[in-house]
Design an enzyme around this catalytic site. Structure first.
Site, PDB file in Angstrom:
ATOM      1  CD  GLU A  41      -2.677   1.216   2.590  1.00  0.00           C
ATOM      2  OE1 GLU A  41      -3.682   1.948   2.614  1.00  0.00           O
ATOM      3  OE2 GLU A  41      -2.337   0.493   3.560  1.00  0.00           O
ATOM      4  CE  LYS A 123      -7.319   1.406   3.473  1.00  0.00           C
ATOM      5  NZ  LYS A 123      -6.106   1.945   4.147  1.00  0.00           N
ATOM      6  CB  CYS A 158      -4.330  -1.613   4.689  1.00  0.00           C
ATOM      7  SG  CYS A 158      -3.344  -1.417   6.199  1.00  0.00           S
TER       8      CYS A 158
END
Length: 268
Positions: A41, A123, A158
């Site tokens: 990321e 995301k 994440c």
């Protein structure tokens, strides 16, 4: 499919240096026989370099990602460049579908062996606990999957690991391997270990949790990149230092496990 997960040492704000290191890692993994290389990321700017996000942002059709498309084609390898800071207005101007007309997104892009863009994931769950991500980023609105090397793959990022319903969406779309580029920090090491394994177990799928390495202004990433098989067993893992973790992903194994232990069919 031979998967190479690059636990890159990321330096906050040093975009040119980070990108050069990532490109070298892709070339090295391809030379070692990888079919798909996954980067962590915000490997370009560093997750905690919040003030650098705006100056680092580019369109998905910009020069930076163009270099990863080029290296994918040159090396003949699939690459998840992921994630980078995307300038949504710039992407929209380049004809790319975006979730908002303006702002920044935390975006992963999957390129195939020809350097063609095969999947874009922004995301969805932005992190606000001791982080400025929620203030600086726009959440994504799609959970796409695609087939690479005969494997149906999806991407989360994440903090998404904490939201199992997103993984269920991908399972319903046929996913067999979930790639999770991350910037997971200390001290939540046990969360990192537990959540990746749990998502593999409950979805009977491979999960490749690809973390970064390094520190920035007191925040340090915990590394420990790990690939789990559909039983939740660790196939390969790293410590906290930069490393490349490799594993073989076999869609036939997913089918066998799901047939042998049909928990997904028992959902209500």
């Amino acid at each position: 499919m031979r998967l190479a997960c690059v636990q890159l040492g990321v330096e906050g704000g040093a975009v040119a240096k980070n990108v050069a290191a990532a490109l070298d890692a892709v070339r090295d993994a391809a030379a070692a026989g990888a079919d798909l290389v996954v980067l962590p990321e915000l490997f370009d700017v560093g997750y905690f370099a919040f003030d650098a996000y705006q100056r680092a942002a580019e369109s998905l059709a910009g020069d930076r990602l163009g270099r990863f498309a080029a290296v994918a084609a040159e090396a003949g390898v699939n690459v998840l460049a992921g994630t980078v800071v995307e300038d949504l207005a710039a992407s929209a101007a380049d004809g790319i579908a975006v979730p908002a007309d303006d702002g920044l997104a935390n975006t992963a892009v999957l390129f195939d062996r020809d350097g063609e863009r095969r999947l874009v994931y922004r995301k969805r769950h932005l992190f606000g606990y001791g982080s400025e991500e929620t203030d600086r980023m726009v959440p994504g609105d799609r959970v796409p999957v695609t087939e690479i090397e005969g494997v149906c793959v999806g991407v989360t990022t994440c903090y998404d690991l904490r939201f199992p319903e997103q993984f269920r969406q991908m399972v319903d779309a046929g996913v067999e391997c979930v790639l999770v580029p991350s910037a997971w920090p200390y001290p939540r090491v046990e969360h990192w270990r537990t959540l990746g394994r749990a998502r593999a177990i409950e979805n009977l799928s491979y999960v490749a949790a690809v973390n970064g390495s390094g520190a920035f202004d007191g925040d340090a990433l915990c590394g420990r990149t790990t690939v789990y098989d559909p039983w939740g067993t660790t196939m390969a893992s790293a410590g906290e230092a930069p490393a490349t973790v490799t594993a073989e992903v076999d869609p036939a194994e997913v089918a066998t496990v799901r047939e042998e232990f049909p928990a997904l069919r028992d959902r209500r």
